[in-house]
Design an enzyme around this catalytic site. Structure first.
Site, short mmCIF file in Angstrom:
data_model
loop_
_atom_site.label_atom_id
_atom_site.label_comp_id
_atom_site.label_asym_id
_atom_site.label_seq_id
_atom_site.Cartn_x
_atom_site.Cartn_y
_atom_site.Cartn_z
N CYS A 1 0.83 -1.20 0.00
CA CYS A 1 0.00 0.00 0.00
C CYS A 1 0.87 1.25 0.00
CB CYS A 1 -0.96 0.02 1.17
SG CYS A 1 -2.06 -1.40 1.28
N ARG B 1 5.47 -0.91 -4.41
CA ARG B 1 5.08 -1.41 -3.10
C ARG B 1 4.05 -2.54 -3.21
NH1 ARG B 1 6.46 2.20 1.21
NH2 ARG B 1 4.81 1.35 2.51
N TRP C 1 -3.32 -2.80 -1.41
CA TRP C 1 -3.10 -4.23 -1.60
C TRP C 1 -4.12 -4.93 -0.71
CZ3 TRP C 1 0.80 -8.15 0.54
CH2 TRP C 1 0.97 -9.20 -0.35
N ASN D 1 -2.75 3.05 5.58
CA ASN D 1 -1.86 1.90 5.47
C ASN D 1 -1.80 1.21 6.83
OD1 ASN D 1 -1.25 2.56 2.86
ND2 ASN D 1 0.84 3.24 3.26
N GLY D 2 -1.68 -0.10 6.84
CA GLY D 2 -1.57 -0.83 8.09
C GLY D 2 -2.76 -1.75 8.29
N GLU E 1 18.86 -18.06 -2.91
CA GLU E 1 18.49 -16.76 -3.46
C GLU E 1 18.15 -16.86 -4.94
OE1 GLU E 1 17.85 -12.63 -4.01
OE2 GLU E 1 17.59 -14.06 -2.37
N LYS F 1 14.52 -15.84 -6.62
CA LYS F 1 14.36 -14.87 -7.70
C LYS F 1 13.51 -15.44 -8.82
CE LYS F 1 16.16 -11.33 -6.17
NZ LYS F 1 15.49 -11.80 -4.94
N GLU G 1 9.87 -15.58 -7.64
CA GLU G 1 9.26 -14.26 -7.46
C GLU G 1 8.76 -13.66 -8.76
OE1 GLU G 1 11.24 -11.81 -3.85
OE2 GLU G 1 12.60 -12.29 -5.48
N HIS H 1 19.38 -37.05 -0.57
CA HIS H 1 18.48 -37.26 0.57
C HIS H 1 17.04 -36.89 0.24
CE1 HIS H 1 21.81 -38.21 3.19
NE2 HIS H 1 22.44 -37.12 2.77
N LYS I 1 7.00 -4.71 -2.41
CA LYS I 1 8.38 -4.39 -2.07
C LYS I 1 8.57 -4.22 -0.57
CE LYS I 1 12.60 -3.29 -3.27
NZ LYS I 1 13.47 -4.30 -3.89
#
Length: 626
Positions: free
Chosen positions: A2, A27, A76, A105-106, A499, A503, A506, A522, A621
């Site tokens: 947001c 964001r 969002w 926001n929140g 990582e 990526k 994402e 394993h 973000k």
């Protein structure tokens, strides 16, 4: 998650609101809206579902609004789906007498009980959101304060007191921007746990949930702190504390150029930020390496060498990509500084009760400085009396302000949702931290000098790795159809494998898993087939032969292999299907250099699959809610 923007001054507010919301797209959001207020106290609200372009079209379809005051929001979805009704801004007041508009926001944790109570008192709700509760609550307390005035003038103080009374009833987090019909010349703002930044201009003031929208408009900013309420007018700014009176606000300089938030000649912000890494790394190390003392220099740790010698254990806490850099830090500090390290998911640490003795030091690692779980974990450790440090990229962010000390990355604004330059800068900062702590303990002068010489070469090595971009694009075209990938590495490059897999997940929505290469046998080796490529991260090092053995096991089962290998490694080309060569460097610096081809591979696969690289679905973000 947001975003909030606000403007009051001599410009047309709507123009800034749209531009500001575009700069906050990173964001993450699924709806957007604006509210402007005219000089004759008319509220004009426009909302849309989808991207800012849809909002701009909706605004253009209405008569032009030249109002000089307004607020905007990107939402969002949390409480309620992405719909016009749930989009912000929300109106507050009784039906037919709506007196204000807010953006929020929140998360309001007690919204259900507040909503039920407000309904019982006659308020009607048009959305499913927790935010509309705040709008009605402020409207109600404002009306009460007006009634108590007994005919006395209704001033800004009335609005501030009404806001303070309302937010005292909230349980949760909020960043609020509010406009009242009574004051077309003012914007009100309040904050608890969700960031707000005020820009100070010449005859104008700006408001935003972070500094990005303000770049190019003003270089003077004020960071609101928790429990503070602000009144913005064109020519004045007043700040007060929720539980006290007026307070002096600190105006800081925003040291960011407008070209740093522009895409330039690149197709995506992510690609721009990948190619900015050499300069970002130079900025991270600038002024922090002392050849005279063969150590690193940090001005913000706020701990003396004697204090640091008392540290017996370090805990890194982070989320996502920052957690992976924390894993790299674990290898670095245990190897170079000989200090025991634990790496904790912040979302788990905040609810655990791990034993932490007096010799424990917490480092919160975060790009944004606003990650809700990381902030909560840091606060919990502070509550228990432990020293807390931050490794952060955003000056003035919540975590940067609340930590006892820390290290700024100086990597520059990172707008693409998938972190790239912040990750490698985090790894570099952790390398320098390992050097600094190692020199305090056992690391010799000569070894310190050798480390400094190796660290100084990193930006140039990354530049060399970036030259493989065209080759990586070719490999991406070959494997773009695959829906499952394995990423494998050992020792320092195990976090790199994690990582790389993240990526790919994402931005291309391809399933990928990262493992220590030795763990293949394993369980994960059962996944190997002709349609599941394995990406082996294996520059030369003491464990190279072990990883080669793991690679051979994959090839024996007809699994395609992409290898990230050191220049001059001719042996790997005889075994792997495709090789991406990177410059050879010392093992503790390999995670920085080997991350580059993995970032580019993910980028090119995502582009070829038609994904929205900078704004991947369901992601944000800055994750400011739990």
């Amino acid at each position: 998650m947001c975003g909030i923007v606000g403007y009051i001054g001599h410009r047309t507010a709507q123009d800034f609101l749209l531009e500001g919301l575009r700069r906050l797209e990173y964001r993450g959001y699924d709806s957007a809206g604006t509210a402007t207020i005219t000089a004759d106290a008319q509220l004009n609200i426009t909302k849309s579902v989808g991207r800012i372009a849809s909002l701009a079209q909706a605004i253009a379809a209405n008569p032009p609004c030249t109002a000089g005051a307004g607020i905007g929001h990107t939402r969002w979805a949390t409480h309620g789906a992405a719909t016009i009704d749930n989009a912000h801004p929300h109106l507050g007041g009784e039906q037919g007498d709506q007196i204000l508009a807010i953006t929020h926001n929140g998360v309001i944790e007690n919204f259900a009980e507040l909503r039920s109570s407000l309904k019982a008192r006659g308020f009607e709700f048009t959305s499913e959101t927790d935010s509309e509760v705040v709008a009605h609550l402020i409207a109600e307390t404002f009306k009460k304060h007006c009634e108590k005035s007994n005919g006395a003038p209704i001033t800004h103080a009335t609005g501030v007191n009404a806001i303070k009374e309302a937010i005292a009833q909230l349980r949760g987090t909020y960043g609020l921007a509010i406009i009242f019909k009574h004051w077309p010349e003012a914007i009100f703002a309040a904050r608890l746990g969700s960031p707000l930044v005020i820009g100070v201009g010449d005859g104008e003031h700006f408001l935003a949930s972070d500094a990005q929208p303000l770049i190019g408009y003003t270089d003077k900013i004020v960071y609101l702190a928790d429990h503070q309420v602000a009144v913005l007018e064109a020519d004045s700014l007043q700040v007060s504390h929720r539980d006290a009176g007026a307070i002096a606000h600190d105006v800081r300089v925003l040291d960011v150029e407008s070209n740093q938030v522009e895409m330039g000649d690149y197709d995506h912000y992510m690609l721009k930020e990948i190619f900015e890494q050499p300069e970002a790394l130079r900025n991270t190390m600038r002024g922090r390496l002392s050849e005279d003392d063969a150590t690193a220099v940090f001005g913000g740790l706020n701990l003396t060498p004697a204090d640091l010698l008392k540290v017996k254990r370090i805990v890194f806490t982070a989320c996502g990509t920052s957690w992976h850099s924390g894993l790299v830090g674990e290898y670095l500090l245990e190897d170079i500084a000989q200090i025991p390290v634990e790496v904790e998911y912040a979302s788990e640490l905040r609810y655990r009760n791990p034993p932490m003795d007096d010799g424990s030091l917490l480092f919160a690692i975060t790009q944004s400085g606003e990650t809700a779980d990381t902030l909560a974990a840091l606060r919990e450790m502070k509550r228990k009396g432990h020293m807390t440090m931050a490794i952060c990229n955003v000056v003035g962010s919540s975590i940067a302000q609340e930590a006892d000390g820390g290290i700024y990355l100086h990597a520059g604004p990172e707008i693409g949702v998938a972190s790239t330059k912040a990750y490698t800068s985090q790894c570099l900062a952790l390398t320098m931290l390992a050097l600094y702590l190692g020199r305090l303990r056992h690391l010799s002068y000569n070894k310190g000098r050798k480390m400094i010489n190796a660290i100084r070469q990193v930006p140039d090595l990354v530049e060399e790795a970036l030259k493989q971009n065209d080759r990586i694009a070719e490999i991406a075209a070959k494997y773009q159809h695959c829906n499952n990938f394995l990423y494998l590495g050992r020792h320092y490059n195990f976090p790199t494998a994690l990582e790389g897999a993240l990526k790919l997940k994402e931005i291309s929505y391809v399933h990928a898993e990262g493992y220590p290469a030795a763990e293949m046998k394993h369980g994960p080796i059962a996944l190997v087939d002709k349609e599941t490529p394995s990406v082996f991260v294996m520059p030369q090092g003491f464990i190279y032969e072990k990883v080669m053995s793991n690679l051979e096991e994959t090839k024996a089962r007809s699994g395609p292999v992409i290898a990230i290998a050191a220049e001059g490694d001719t042996r790997i080309a005889e075994v792997a299907d495709d090789v991406i060569y990177i410059p050879q460097t010392i093992e503790y610096l390999q995670p920085i250099v080997s991350a580059i081809p993995l970032q580019l591979l993910s980028y090119h696969i995502a582009v070829l699959r038609g994904c929205d690289v900078d704004k991947p679905r369901n992601l944000a973000k800055s994750v400011t809610v739990e």
